[in-house]
Design a protein around this motif. Structure first.
Motif, PDB file in Angstrom:
ATOM      1  N   LEU A  57       5.014  -4.549 -11.690  1.00 30.30           N
ATOM      2  CA  LEU A  57       4.016  -4.103 -12.668  1.00 30.30           C
ATOM      3  C   LEU A  57       4.695  -3.744 -13.986  1.00 30.30           C
ATOM      4  O   LEU A  57       5.855  -3.339 -14.002  1.00 30.30           O
ATOM      5  CB  LEU A  57       3.270  -2.868 -12.138  1.00 30.30           C
ATOM      6  N   ILE A  85      -3.938   2.143   1.753  1.00 30.58           N
ATOM      7  CA  ILE A  85      -3.633   0.736   2.059  1.00 30.58           C
ATOM      8  C   ILE A  85      -4.801   0.067   2.795  1.00 30.58           C
ATOM      9  O   ILE A  85      -5.090  -1.109   2.569  1.00 30.58           O
ATOM     10  CB  ILE A  85      -2.302   0.607   2.846  1.00 30.58           C
ATOM     11  N   ARG A 141      -7.417  -0.818   0.184  1.00 28.61           N
ATOM     12  CA  ARG A 141      -7.040  -1.921  -0.697  1.00 28.61           C
ATOM     13  C   ARG A 141      -6.953  -3.253   0.038  1.00 28.61           C
ATOM     14  O   ARG A 141      -7.214  -4.294  -0.550  1.00 28.61           O
ATOM     15  CB  ARG A 141      -5.667  -1.649  -1.314  1.00 28.61           C
ATOM     16  N   ALA A 142      -6.525  -3.227   1.300  1.00 31.04           N
ATOM     17  CA  ALA A 142      -6.171  -4.504   1.937  1.00 31.04           C
ATOM     18  C   ALA A 142      -7.140  -4.938   3.036  1.00 31.04           C
ATOM     19  O   ALA A 142      -7.025  -6.053   3.534  1.00 31.04           O
ATOM     20  CB  ALA A 142      -4.743  -4.429   2.495  1.00 31.04           C
ATOM     21  N   ILE A 162       8.639  -4.023  10.140  1.00 31.80           N
ATOM     22  CA  ILE A 162       7.551  -3.784   9.200  1.00 31.80           C
ATOM     23  C   ILE A 162       7.818  -2.528   8.372  1.00 31.80           C
ATOM     24  O   ILE A 162       7.629  -2.502   7.157  1.00 31.80           O
ATOM     25  CB  ILE A 162       6.214  -3.641   9.962  1.00 31.80           C
ATOM     26  N   ALA A 181      -3.629  -4.495 -10.964  1.00 31.79           N
ATOM     27  CA  ALA A 181      -2.424  -5.207 -10.542  1.00 31.79           C
ATOM     28  C   ALA A 181      -1.852  -4.592  -9.272  1.00 31.79           C
ATOM     29  O   ALA A 181      -1.308  -5.293  -8.418  1.00 31.79           O
ATOM     30  CB  ALA A 181      -1.381  -5.187 -11.662  1.00 31.79           C
ATOM     31  N   TRP A 182      -2.006  -3.282  -9.111  1.00 26.92           N
ATOM     32  CA  TRP A 182      -1.459  -2.620  -7.926  1.00 26.92           C
ATOM     33  C   TRP A 182      -2.214  -3.064  -6.672  1.00 26.92           C
ATOM     34  O   TRP A 182      -1.604  -3.329  -5.634  1.00 26.92           O
ATOM     35  CB  TRP A 182      -1.515  -1.105  -8.093  1.00 26.92           C
ATOM     36  N   GLY A 183      -3.524  -3.153  -6.776  1.00 23.63           N
ATOM     37  CA  GLY A 183      -4.305  -3.659  -5.643  1.00 23.63           C
ATOM     38  C   GLY A 183      -3.836  -5.039  -5.227  1.00 23.63           C
ATOM     39  O   GLY A 183      -3.607  -5.313  -4.041  1.00 23.63           O
ATOM     40  N   ALA A 243       6.749  -4.420  -5.340  1.00 21.12           N
ATOM     41  CA  ALA A 243       5.417  -4.502  -5.936  1.00 21.12           C
ATOM     42  C   ALA A 243       5.346  -3.621  -7.184  1.00 21.12           C
ATOM     43  O   ALA A 243       4.810  -4.009  -8.219  1.00 21.12           O
ATOM     44  CB  ALA A 243       4.357  -4.071  -4.924  1.00 21.12           C
ATOM     45  N   TRP A 296       8.203  -2.951   4.558  1.00 24.58           N
ATOM     46  CA  TRP A 296       7.118  -2.414   3.754  1.00 24.58           C
ATOM     47  C   TRP A 296       7.662  -1.517   2.638  1.00 24.58           C
ATOM     48  O   TRP A 296       7.201  -1.580   1.498  1.00 24.58           O
ATOM     49  CB  TRP A 296       6.120  -1.645   4.630  1.00 24.58           C
ATOM     50  N   LYS A 301      -0.857  -5.958  11.576  1.00 26.87           N
ATOM     51  CA  LYS A 301       0.155  -5.664  10.553  1.00 26.87           C
ATOM     52  C   LYS A 301      -0.341  -4.571   9.619  1.00 26.87           C
ATOM     53  O   LYS A 301       0.379  -3.600   9.334  1.00 26.87           O
ATOM     54  CB  LYS A 301       0.463  -6.949   9.783  1.00 26.87           C
ATOM     55  N   ILE A 316       3.372   6.527  -1.613  1.00 25.20           N
ATOM     56  CA  ILE A 316       4.077   5.715  -2.610  1.00 25.20           C
ATOM     57  C   ILE A 316       5.186   6.521  -3.289  1.00 25.20           C
ATOM     58  O   ILE A 316       6.259   5.981  -3.604  1.00 25.20           O
ATOM     59  CB  ILE A 316       3.089   5.099  -3.644  1.00 25.20           C
ATOM     60  N   ALA A 374       2.186  -7.816  -1.123  1.00 23.80           N
ATOM     61  CA  ALA A 374       3.287  -7.217  -0.362  1.00 23.80           C
ATOM     62  C   ALA A 374       2.997  -7.300   1.126  1.00 23.80           C
ATOM     63  O   ALA A 374       3.869  -7.637   1.939  1.00 23.80           O
ATOM     64  CB  ALA A 374       3.485  -5.758  -0.789  1.00 23.80           C
ATOM     65  N   LEU A 375       1.749  -7.022   1.489  1.00 24.52           N
ATOM     66  CA  LEU A 375       1.367  -7.078   2.903  1.00 24.52           C
ATOM     67  C   LEU A 375       1.462  -8.520   3.417  1.00 24.52           C
ATOM     68  O   LEU A 375       1.947  -8.771   4.518  1.00 24.52           O
ATOM     69  CB  LEU A 375      -0.053  -6.539   3.058  1.00 24.52           C
ATOM     70  N   ASP A 376       1.010  -9.459   2.578  1.00 28.87           N
ATOM     71  CA  ASP A 376       1.074 -10.869   2.975  1.00 28.87           C
ATOM     72  C   ASP A 376       2.509 -11.316   3.209  1.00 28.87           C
ATOM     73  O   ASP A 376       2.772 -12.198   4.029  1.00 28.87           O
ATOM     74  CB  ASP A 376       0.449 -11.761   1.889  1.00 28.87           C
ATOM     75  N   SER A 377       3.436 -10.708   2.456  1.00 29.51           N
ATOM     76  CA  SER A 377       4.829 -11.140   2.550  1.00 29.51           C
ATOM     77  C   SER A 377       5.478 -10.696   3.856  1.00 29.51           C
ATOM     78  O   SER A 377       6.539 -11.194   4.222  1.00 29.51           O
ATOM     79  CB  SER A 377       5.626 -10.602   1.361  1.00 29.51           C
ATOM     80  N   LEU A 378       4.867  -9.738   4.570  1.00 25.81           N
ATOM     81  CA  LEU A 378       5.455  -9.271   5.832  1.00 25.81           C
ATOM     82  C   LEU A 378       5.023 -10.200   6.973  1.00 25.81           C
ATOM     83  O   LEU A 378       3.954 -10.793   6.921  1.00 25.81           O
ATOM     84  CB  LEU A 378       4.998  -7.846   6.151  1.00 25.81           C
ATOM     85  N   ALA A 432      -0.906  -6.450  -5.980  1.00 21.49           N
ATOM     86  CA  ALA A 432       0.498  -6.422  -5.551  1.00 21.49           C
ATOM     87  C   ALA A 432       0.616  -5.905  -4.120  1.00 21.49           C
ATOM     88  O   ALA A 432       1.441  -6.379  -3.335  1.00 21.49           O
ATOM     89  CB  ALA A 432       1.324  -5.555  -6.501  1.00 21.49           C
ATOM     90  N   LEU A 433      -0.243  -4.927  -3.766  1.00 20.71           N
ATOM     91  CA  LEU A 433      -0.225  -4.398  -2.401  1.00 20.71           C
ATOM     92  C   LEU A 433      -0.599  -5.480  -1.406  1.00 20.71           C
ATOM     93  O   LEU A 433       0.031  -5.629  -0.352  1.00 20.71           O
ATOM     94  CB  LEU A 433      -1.226  -3.255  -2.259  1.00 20.71           C
ATOM     95  N   LYS A 434      -1.655  -6.223  -1.743  1.00 20.69           N
ATOM     96  CA  LYS A 434      -2.081  -7.282  -0.831  1.00 20.69           C
ATOM     97  C   LYS A 434      -0.988  -8.342  -0.700  1.00 20.69           C
ATOM     98  O   LYS A 434      -0.705  -8.820   0.393  1.00 20.69           O
ATOM     99  CB  LYS A 434      -3.387  -7.920  -1.339  1.00 20.69           C
ATOM    100  N   ALA A 473       8.975  -3.889   0.129  1.00 18.95           N
ATOM    101  CA  ALA A 473       7.905  -4.642  -0.531  1.00 18.95           C
ATOM    102  C   ALA A 473       7.152  -3.753  -1.520  1.00 18.95           C
ATOM    103  O   ALA A 473       6.747  -4.195  -2.592  1.00 18.95           O
ATOM    104  CB  ALA A 473       6.950  -5.218   0.513  1.00 18.95           C
ATOM    105  N   LEU A 474       6.966  -2.465  -1.162  1.00 19.83           N
ATOM    106  CA  LEU A 474       6.290  -1.540  -2.073  1.00 19.83           C
ATOM    107  C   LEU A 474       7.092  -1.370  -3.353  1.00 19.83           C
ATOM    108  O   LEU A 474       6.532  -1.379  -4.459  1.00 19.83           O
ATOM    109  CB  LEU A 474       6.156  -0.164  -1.414  1.00 19.83           C
ATOM    110  N   ILE A 518      -2.775  -1.439 -14.474  1.00 20.76           N
ATOM    111  CA  ILE A 518      -1.985  -1.005 -13.316  1.00 20.76           C
ATOM    112  C   ILE A 518      -2.869  -0.931 -12.074  1.00 20.76           C
ATOM    113  O   ILE A 518      -2.489  -1.378 -10.983  1.00 20.76           O
ATOM    114  CB  ILE A 518      -1.347   0.375 -13.600  1.00 20.76           C
ATOM    115  N   SER A 519      -4.065  -0.370 -12.228  1.00 17.94           N
ATOM    116  CA  SER A 519      -4.946  -0.193 -11.078  1.00 17.94           C
ATOM    117  C   SER A 519      -5.278  -1.530 -10.427  1.00 17.94           C
ATOM    118  O   SER A 519      -5.206  -1.689  -9.204  1.00 17.94           O
ATOM    119  CB  SER A 519      -6.226   0.520 -11.525  1.00 17.94           C
TER     120      SER A 519
END
Lengths: 248, 248
Positions: free
Chosen positions: A239, A160, A163-164, A224, B227-229, A235, A228, A176, B160, B235-239, B231-233, A231-232, B224-225
């Motif tokens: 896909l 994470i 990626r973030a 969180i 879109a997953w990146g 997410a 989380w 966060k 995951i 998901a994090l933004d949504s928290l 989607a993770l971001k 949200a995972l 997927i690779s």
């Protein structure tokens, strides 16, 4: 085990550490693994420690003692002219302690006295810097390509971060992100445990930033952790499925 | 290193493995780490291997040879009366091979010959079963609490799986979940590499299910690779952000 992260942002430096130490599964304790030094207007240093607790406590005690009697040994951590010199000083002290404990020890036992540290901070008008210090007494510095360091149980919480992470993150967003990374690690490794200590250093402030401790019963942490997980799953649901499975 | 996952679903069993082997950083090859045995209408077995390649290939070759000359040794993998007996047979063969290579070896070198395996399948009217087999020749079975096994570089891809595994997943969803888990591992460890082999066994079919290989240039994998990146971001933004940072 331990999990600590130090991170360089445009906004400044962010540090987080867990507090669990264990000698065997049935001998666990809570210890602070984050150490702060401040000379307001001149420097702020943050040290995160992973590894043998006797080693890391010795290193911190030695650094503190030597800062208090600068007549014996100069420069000290509080008078070092640059972050590079400060990192050198911590690295030398770490190597000194590890070498002392290893003297006369059984070969198979020596690995136990090892420790790894993250040192970050800012001195005077130089920009903030972040270092990863190895038990051998050498170290590397964070840069644009590797803007954060993890020590201890680093793997579960790494995807994470990779990626973030974004240098433009605010402190609120970085906290966060770190809490998600720590939560993933906590769920997988018994030897990483809450509460988590943090320090948020604002670039060019040259004074301690907000610090605090987040416990397992912290409402934000629990929110969180739960959100989380959901949200995972959402997410993943968003896909496209793998469509190459023929009908039976 | 290696990364393999075997998973029990309501729908059946799912297996995925990477194909990278390496002896040093500059000596990498692609090898199949998944082995399938089928006696249509009677049994299907899937074996995933991690560890020393010479060891795992020896184990598979021995199992195959012994299956072809049942007069020498019975029962063989193709005649074992239960999955438990089949797991016993694989475990014994693994221990035999590891012990042989270790004979007369330097102590420090013996760890190298080690291997760990996942065996899953179904025999006759018994339900599908999944086992994790250790180099010492003992093994554990997946159950309701631990419905999947990972071997090799397991940590990066674990969070995951822990969060999103559900026994009710369809094969299409399970493949998506595994690809995300493999992608996270791939991004963090050079010694895990595409292509990925898979086998999807349908409960009570007693015949091989869909198998295939997913390469780095596979459009679905790349979709997927990426879109997953994102989607993770998202998901994090949504928290909610951490709100306890005081204004400077």
């Amino acid at each position: 085990m331990t999990y600590c992260v130090g991170m360089v942002l445009d906004r400044g430096l962010v540090f987080m550490s867990d507090t669990r130490t264990n000698a065997g599964l049935d001998n666990i304790s809570t210890f602070r693994k984050i150490t702060l030094w401040e000379e307001p207007g001149d420097r702020v240093l943050t040290l995160l420690s992973s590894g043998n607790l006797a080693t890391t406590q010795s290193v911190v005690s030695l650094l503190n003692e030597r800062s208090k009697s600068p007549e014996d040994r100069t420069p000290t951590l509080l008078t070092a002219p640059s972050m590079f010199q400060a990192a050198n000083m911590v690295a030398d002290t770490l190597r000194e302690v590890v070498a002392r404990y290893r003297q006369g020890g059984l070969t198979a036992e020596t690995q136990k006295f090892s420790a790894t540290m993250i040192l970050g901070g800012q001195i005077g008008e130089s920009p903030p810097r972040l270092f990863l210090i190895y038990p051998e007494g050498n170290f590397i510095e964070a840069g644009r390509d590797t803007p954060f360091f993890q020590i201890g149980e680093t793997k579960y919480g790494r995807p994470i971060l990779v990626r973030a992470y974004d240098p433009a993150l605010s402190f609120e967003q970085a906290m966060k992100l770190l809490i998600v990374s720590f939560d993933s690690t906590l769920k997988a490794n018994l030897s990483v445990g809450a509460p988590f200590d943090y320090h948020l250093y604002s670039r060019d402030s040259l004074k301690l930033g907000p610090t605090g401790r987040i416990g397992v019963d912290d409402p934000y942490f629990n929110e969180i952790s739960l959100a989380w997980g959901n949200a995972l799953k959402a997410a993943l649901d968003s896909l496209p499925d793998f469509e190459r499975v023929p009908d039976p």
